[in-house]
Design an enzyme around this catalytic site. Structure first.
Site, PDB file in Angstrom:
ATOM      1  N   ASN A  16       0.931  -1.005   0.185  1.00  0.00           N
ATOM      2  CA  ASN A  16      -0.021   0.002   0.068  1.00  0.00           C
ATOM      3  C   ASN A  16       1.142   1.154   0.058  1.00  0.00           C
ATOM      4  O   ASN A  16       1.452   1.654   1.052  1.00  0.00           O
ATOM      5  CB  ASN A  16      -0.960  -0.026   1.226  1.00  0.00           C
ATOM      6  CG  ASN A  16      -1.855   0.927   1.244  1.00  0.00           C
ATOM      7  OD1 ASN A  16      -1.389   2.259   0.949  1.00  0.00           O
ATOM      8  ND2 ASN A  16      -2.930   0.599   1.961  1.00  0.00           N
ATOM      9  N   HIS A  18       0.239   4.470  -0.146  1.00  0.00           N
ATOM     10  CA  HIS A  18      -0.194   5.386   0.883  1.00  0.00           C
ATOM     11  C   HIS A  18       0.405   5.193   2.084  1.00  0.00           C
ATOM     12  O   HIS A  18       0.970   6.093   2.822  1.00  0.00           O
ATOM     13  CB  HIS A  18      -1.849   5.615   0.912  1.00  0.00           C
ATOM     14  CG  HIS A  18      -2.547   5.734  -0.148  1.00  0.00           C
ATOM     15  ND1 HIS A  18      -2.511   7.239  -0.641  1.00  0.00           N
ATOM     16  CD2 HIS A  18      -3.145   5.121  -1.162  1.00  0.00           C
ATOM     17  CE1 HIS A  18      -3.143   7.269  -1.844  1.00  0.00           C
ATOM     18  NE2 HIS A  18      -3.594   5.821  -2.002  1.00  0.00           N
ATOM     19  N   ASP A  75      -1.199  -3.751  10.090  1.00  0.00           N
ATOM     20  CA  ASP A  75      -2.444  -4.076   9.769  1.00  0.00           C
ATOM     21  C   ASP A  75      -3.404  -3.000  10.465  1.00  0.00           C
ATOM     22  O   ASP A  75      -3.247  -3.016  11.665  1.00  0.00           O
ATOM     23  CB  ASP A  75      -2.782  -5.554  10.063  1.00  0.00           C
ATOM     24  CG  ASP A  75      -4.105  -6.082   9.204  1.00  0.00           C
ATOM     25  OD1 ASP A  75      -4.013  -5.734   7.924  1.00  0.00           O
ATOM     26  OD2 ASP A  75      -5.017  -6.393   9.673  1.00  0.00           O
ATOM     27  N   THR A  76      -4.523  -2.688   9.651  1.00  0.00           N
ATOM     28  CA  THR A  76      -5.451  -1.465  10.171  1.00  0.00           C
ATOM     29  C   THR A  76      -6.820  -1.746  10.047  1.00  0.00           C
ATOM     30  O   THR A  76      -7.076  -2.364   8.801  1.00  0.00           O
ATOM     31  CB  THR A  76      -4.897  -0.260   9.487  1.00  0.00           C
ATOM     32  OG1 THR A  76      -3.524  -0.170   9.924  1.00  0.00           O
ATOM     33  CG2 THR A  76      -5.763   1.161   9.911  1.00  0.00           C
ATOM     34  N   PHE A 162      -6.430   8.251   2.207  1.00  0.00           N
ATOM     35  CA  PHE A 162      -6.689   7.013   1.359  1.00  0.00           C
ATOM     36  C   PHE A 162      -7.878   6.401   2.153  1.00  0.00           C
ATOM     37  O   PHE A 162      -8.202   6.851   3.245  1.00  0.00           O
ATOM     38  CB  PHE A 162      -5.656   6.091   1.020  1.00  0.00           C
ATOM     39  CG  PHE A 162      -4.948   5.457   2.302  1.00  0.00           C
ATOM     40  CD1 PHE A 162      -4.333   6.146   3.083  1.00  0.00           C
ATOM     41  CD2 PHE A 162      -5.270   4.159   2.400  1.00  0.00           C
ATOM     42  CE1 PHE A 162      -3.712   5.693   4.222  1.00  0.00           C
ATOM     43  CE2 PHE A 162      -4.855   3.291   3.554  1.00  0.00           C
ATOM     44  CZ  PHE A 162      -3.881   4.311   4.351  1.00  0.00           C
ATOM     45  N   GLY A 163      -8.390   5.230   1.520  1.00  0.00           N
ATOM     46  CA  GLY A 163      -9.345   4.304   2.324  1.00  0.00           C
ATOM     47  C   GLY A 163     -10.437   4.962   3.035  1.00  0.00           C
ATOM     48  O   GLY A 163     -11.201   5.940   2.201  1.00  0.00           O
ATOM     49  N   TYR A 164     -10.695   5.019   4.045  1.00  0.00           N
ATOM     50  CA  TYR A 164     -11.892   5.632   4.722  1.00  0.00           C
ATOM     51  C   TYR A 164     -11.682   7.224   5.469  1.00  0.00           C
ATOM     52  O   TYR A 164     -12.422   7.675   6.041  1.00  0.00           O
ATOM     53  CB  TYR A 164     -12.313   4.718   6.390  1.00  0.00           C
ATOM     54  CG  TYR A 164     -12.788   3.381   5.641  1.00  0.00           C
ATOM     55  CD1 TYR A 164     -13.943   3.005   5.476  1.00  0.00           C
ATOM     56  CD2 TYR A 164     -11.643   2.433   5.686  1.00  0.00           C
ATOM     57  CE1 TYR A 164     -14.376   1.785   5.092  1.00  0.00           C
ATOM     58  CE2 TYR A 164     -12.218   1.336   5.255  1.00  0.00           C
ATOM     59  CZ  TYR A 164     -13.395   0.910   4.733  1.00  0.00           C
ATOM     60  OH  TYR A 164     -13.873  -0.478   4.570  1.00  0.00           O
ATOM     61  N   ASP A 165     -10.430   7.571   5.054  1.00  0.00           N
ATOM     62  CA  ASP A 165     -10.097   9.169   5.408  1.00  0.00           C
ATOM     63  C   ASP A 165     -11.246   9.998   5.015  1.00  0.00           C
ATOM     64  O   ASP A 165     -11.476  10.785   6.126  1.00  0.00           O
ATOM     65  CB  ASP A 165      -8.793   9.563   4.785  1.00  0.00           C
ATOM     66  CG  ASP A 165      -7.644   8.830   5.465  1.00  0.00           C
ATOM     67  OD1 ASP A 165      -7.823   8.449   6.494  1.00  0.00           O
ATOM     68  OD2 ASP A 165      -6.440   9.067   5.000  1.00  0.00           O
ATOM     69  N   ARG A 191      -1.728   5.281  12.782  1.00  0.00           N
ATOM     70  CA  ARG A 191      -0.526   4.601  12.135  1.00  0.00           C
ATOM     71  C   ARG A 191       0.931   5.473  12.956  1.00  0.00           C
ATOM     72  O   ARG A 191       1.712   4.580  13.335  1.00  0.00           O
ATOM     73  CB  ARG A 191      -0.377   4.811  10.743  1.00  0.00           C
ATOM     74  CG  ARG A 191       0.798   4.226  10.108  1.00  0.00           C
ATOM     75  CD  ARG A 191       0.559   3.935   8.482  1.00  0.00           C
ATOM     76  NE  ARG A 191      -0.636   2.985   8.481  1.00  0.00           N
ATOM     77  CZ  ARG A 191      -1.784   3.270   8.031  1.00  0.00           C
ATOM     78  NH1 ARG A 191      -2.018   4.488   7.770  1.00  0.00           N
ATOM     79  NH2 ARG A 191      -2.674   2.348   7.774  1.00  0.00           N
TER      80      ARG A 191
HETATM   81  P1  ITT Z   1      -1.066  -4.038   3.125  1.00  0.00           P
HETATM   82  O1  ITT Z   1      -1.711  -5.015   3.637  1.00  0.00           O
HETATM   83  O2  ITT Z   1      -0.229  -4.352   1.897  1.00  0.00           O
HETATM   84  O3  ITT Z   1      -0.097  -3.180   3.959  1.00  0.00           O
HETATM   85  P2  ITT Z   1      -3.792  -2.980   2.615  1.00  0.00           P
HETATM   86  O4  ITT Z   1      -4.360  -1.835   1.959  1.00  0.00           O
HETATM   87  O5  ITT Z   1      -4.130  -4.556   2.373  1.00  0.00           O
HETATM   88  O6  ITT Z   1      -2.142  -2.921   2.725  1.00  0.00           O
HETATM   89  P3  ITT Z   1      -4.759  -3.305   5.576  1.00  0.00           P
HETATM   90  O7  ITT Z   1      -5.406  -4.548   5.418  1.00  0.00           O
HETATM   91  O8  ITT Z   1      -3.951  -2.767   6.842  1.00  0.00           O
HETATM   92  O9  ITT Z   1      -4.054  -2.775   4.262  1.00  0.00           O
HETATM   93  O10 ITT Z   1      -5.912  -2.002   5.407  1.00  0.00           O
HETATM   94  C1  ITT Z   1      -7.016  -2.353   5.521  1.00  0.00           C
HETATM   95  C2  ITT Z   1      -7.928  -1.135   4.792  1.00  0.00           C
HETATM   96  O11 ITT Z   1      -8.287  -0.095   6.022  1.00  0.00           O
HETATM   97  C3  ITT Z   1      -7.044  -0.262   3.736  1.00  0.00           C
HETATM   98  O12 ITT Z   1      -7.434  -1.024   2.332  1.00  0.00           O
HETATM   99  C4  ITT Z   1      -7.803   0.927   3.795  1.00  0.00           C
HETATM  100  O13 ITT Z   1      -8.991   0.943   3.078  1.00  0.00           O
HETATM  101  C5  ITT Z   1      -8.029   1.130   5.310  1.00  0.00           C
HETATM  102  N1  ITT Z   1      -7.235   1.856   6.131  1.00  0.00           N
HETATM  103  C6  ITT Z   1      -5.944   1.548   6.532  1.00  0.00           C
HETATM  104  N2  ITT Z   1      -5.310   2.599   6.997  1.00  0.00           N
HETATM  105  C7  ITT Z   1      -6.015   3.519   6.820  1.00  0.00           C
HETATM  106  C8  ITT Z   1      -5.864   4.895   6.946  1.00  0.00           C
HETATM  107  O14 ITT Z   1      -4.811   5.582   7.637  1.00  0.00           O
HETATM  108  N3  ITT Z   1      -6.798   5.923   6.552  1.00  0.00           N
HETATM  109  C9  ITT Z   1      -7.999   5.489   6.020  1.00  0.00           C
HETATM  110  N4  ITT Z   1      -8.244   4.031   5.757  1.00  0.00           N
HETATM  111  C10 ITT Z   1      -7.181   3.102   5.897  1.00  0.00           C
END
Ligand code: ITT
Length: 213
Positions: A16, A18, A75-76, A162-165, A191
């Site tokens: 990822n 971002h 992992d987030t 990115f993501g849910y930001d 993070r």
């Molecule tokens: P890697 O496993 O390759 O690190 P990933 O995108 O699959 O990348 P995760 O499984 O940790 O990463 O993330 C799960 C999702 O949560 C990610 O695709 C985003 O949609 C969201 N996410 C993670 N961190 C975020 C952030 O800081 N702000 C907003 N959304 C986030």
């Protein structure tokens, strides 16, 4: 004491971009973080467990076992109280789980739409981002967690991040993460909090036990 150069490079097991950018900005200048692509590692790493910690260790262990390099991974998940902690560990592909809700939409946008729809009429919009960083240092395992509390906004706001930001408003403010620049997000984010714990741990190691290569 000044540390030898070799200990300062950290491999971050992520695909990822971002996350990589955020972490590069969040670590202090004593460390140089390299992503998998920079190391020529291009495959998708499996993450099929049911907790953030297990997934984080799965990613780090994959790289450690296959390439023999000490590394860390992240992992987030976004945990929403009114949805019993969903999407949580399923955050990445939330809109694709079960009956796909927005199959034609880019996955992050679909995830956001699904969250906003599920929260219609909810009594609370409280939520938190949780990050677990898993470090594998010459085979020994260490986990670092970072959390930021907040609420889910009523609509999508902002272009950054990115993501849910665009729908997450960290507590104490009015802006979503996507309305902040990276430096502002990194002052308070899940993070950044986890990465501070990681770098504090690494800084506290004796020079004799420095093992990040
Ligand atoms: P890697 O496993 O390759 O690190 P990933 O995108 O699959 O990348 P995760 O499984 O940790 O990463 O993330 C799960 C999702 O949560 C990610 O695709 C985003 O949609 C969201 N996410 C993670 N961190 C975020 C952030 O800081 N702000 C907003 N959304 C986030």
């Amino acid at each position: 004491m000044e540390r030898p150069f070799f200990m300062r490079e950290l491999i971050f097991a992520t695909n990822n971009d971002h996350k990589l950018l955020e972490i590069k900005q969040a670590v202090d200048t004593r460390f140089r973080v390299a992503g998998l692509k920079e190391k020529g590692i291009r495959e998708e790493i499996p993450e099929d467990h049911f907790t953030l910690e297990e997934n984080a260790f799965q990613k780090a262990a994959y790289v450690y076992e296959k390439y023999g390099i000490s590394c860390f991974s992240d992992d987030t998940g976004l945990e929403i109280d009114a949805l019993n902690g969903e999407p949580g560990v399923f955050s990445a592909r939330y809109s694709r789980i079960g009956t796909p809700t927005y199959p034609d939409m880019e996955v992050s946008k679909g995830n956001i739409r699904k969250v906003l729809e599920k929260l219609e009429g909810a009594e609370t919009r409280n939520a938190r981002f949780r990050t677990v960083i898993a470090l594998i240092l010459e085979g020994s395992r260490h986990a670092f967690e970072g959390v930021v509390e907040g609420v889910i906004s009523l609509d999508v706001r902002g272009e950054e991040g990115f993501g849910y930001d665009p729908i997450f408003i960290p507590e104490g403010g009015l802006k979503t993460f996507a309305e902040m620049d990276l430096a502002e997000k990194n002052r308070i984010s899940h993070r950044a909090r986890a990465i501070r714990k990681l770098t504090d741990f690494l800084n506290a190691l004796d020079d004799s036990s420095l093992q990040v290569k």
